[in-house]
Design a protein around this motif. Structure first.
Motif, short mmCIF file in Angstrom:
data_model
loop_
_atom_site.label_atom_id
_atom_site.label_comp_id
_atom_site.label_asym_id
_atom_site.label_seq_id
_atom_site.Cartn_x
_atom_site.Cartn_y
_atom_site.Cartn_z
N ALA A 1 -3.86 -6.29 -1.61
CA ALA A 1 -2.58 -6.18 -0.90
C ALA A 1 -2.35 -7.37 0.02
O ALA A 1 -1.25 -7.95 0.04
CB ALA A 1 -2.53 -4.87 -0.10
N ARG B 1 0.83 -1.22 0.00
CA ARG B 1 0.00 0.00 0.00
C ARG B 1 0.86 1.25 0.00
O ARG B 1 0.61 2.20 -0.76
CB ARG B 1 -0.92 0.00 1.22
CG ARG B 1 -2.04 -0.97 1.16
CD ARG B 1 -3.10 -0.70 2.21
NE ARG B 1 -4.15 -1.69 2.02
CZ ARG B 1 -4.18 -2.88 2.59
NH1 ARG B 1 -3.20 -3.24 3.42
NH2 ARG B 1 -5.15 -3.73 2.34
N GLY C 1 0.12 -2.27 -7.78
CA GLY C 1 0.21 -3.08 -6.57
C GLY C 1 1.15 -4.26 -6.75
O GLY C 1 1.96 -4.58 -5.86
#
Length: 287
Positions: free
Chosen positions: A39, A17, A75
């Motif tokens: 995540a 994150r 991500g």
């Protein structure tokens, strides 16, 4: 899972994150919501479940990951950097001319990327093909296929699922990120998906459902799916778009966030400071 491992994976998820947020804020925009919602999943996969060698990205005996929802590339890049596939400084080049980190993953550009994705739906077929190839080669590696809930508007996904189920490709673990939103709004308003777990079961999958931020639950579910011998397998993540930072969870347009105002930039700075502090405190205590 012991407390130390759980904390380690929790820290890893927050590092994803943190680095994603820093990267996108630096760029001024980007796909934050769907990166944040996976995540914890990425932390479990790369931190515990997957067979990988960051120093040897093309190791033949590695597990493969197919990010069919390729817009969550930021991500994935943050995770790859944290695992040592490339230096974190490279994250600052996201989407720039000549970068090795394009907006959507490209296996020919980025170390650690196993499949080029981004045209939604196509990753499902790629994963089915990879799983078939591994089975024909009599290898015991897994393919982890991450799909978005909005992506499942695409018919190609369901054709690939039908193929995976028919051939009982249990070496392809299908993971659906059910974060309830897509580009244009709520999935229930745009094309009601109804119950993904029931749909996948109807397609022939042994299917489990867990909260998207439940690290231990995700790990235990994957362990259970790996025990299924004669059926395709699926994990549905009951996640939240922007997961892990309340401001971005509540932001209406959190699919692709634009850092174009004082409020959102201050919220981002606050989140960065909070994540950095939390990570530092937990690393000091457990690592």
């Amino acid at each position: 899972m012991n407390e130390g491992t759980l904390t380690k994976l929790s820290i890893l998820a927050d590092k994803v994150r943190l680095d994603t947020l820093k990267t996108l804020k630096n760029m001024g925009y980007g796909h934050l919501g769907g990166s944040f919602s996976i995540a914890e999943l990425l932390a479990v996969l790369y931190g515990k479940q997957m067979k990988i060698r960051p120093e040897e990205p093309l190791w033949e005996d590695r597990d493969r990951l197919v990010l069919s929802k390729g817009h969550a590339g930021p991500g994935l890049y943050a995770m790859l950097a944290n695992m040592g596939y490339f230096d974190k400084s490279v994250l600052a080049t996201l989407n720039e001319g000549g970068t090795n980190l394009p907006s959507h993953p490209d296996r020919l550009k980025t170390p650690g990327v196993d499949a080029t994705t981004g045209s939604l739906g196509q990753g499902t077929s790629v994963a089915a093909g990879l799983a078939t190839g591994l089975r024909l080669a009599k290898k015991d590696n897994y393919v982890y296929l991450i799909c978005g809930d909005g992506e499942l508007n695409e018919g190609q996904c369901w054709e690939a699922f039908q193929y995976i189920a028919h051939f009982k490709l249990n070496n392809c673990i299908v993971i659906i990120d059910d974060n309830k939103k897509q580009l244009d709004g709520l999935t229930v308003d745009i094309m009601n998906p109804f119950d993904f777990q029931k749909k996948m079961e109807a397609f022939g999958f042994y299917t489990l459902k867990v909260k998207g931020d439940d690290i231990q639950g995700i790990d235990e579910a994957i362990n259970e799916l790996k025990t299924i011998e004669d059926q395709a397998v699926c994990l549905v993540l009951d996640s939240i778009k922007g997961q892990g930072v309340s401001y971005f969870e509540e932001l209406k347009d959190n699919h692709s966030v634009k850092f174009n105002g004082d409020e959102i930039n201050q919220a981002a700075d606050d989140a960065i400071a909070s994540l950095e502090k939390s990570i530092e405190e937990r690393e000091h205590q457990y690592v």
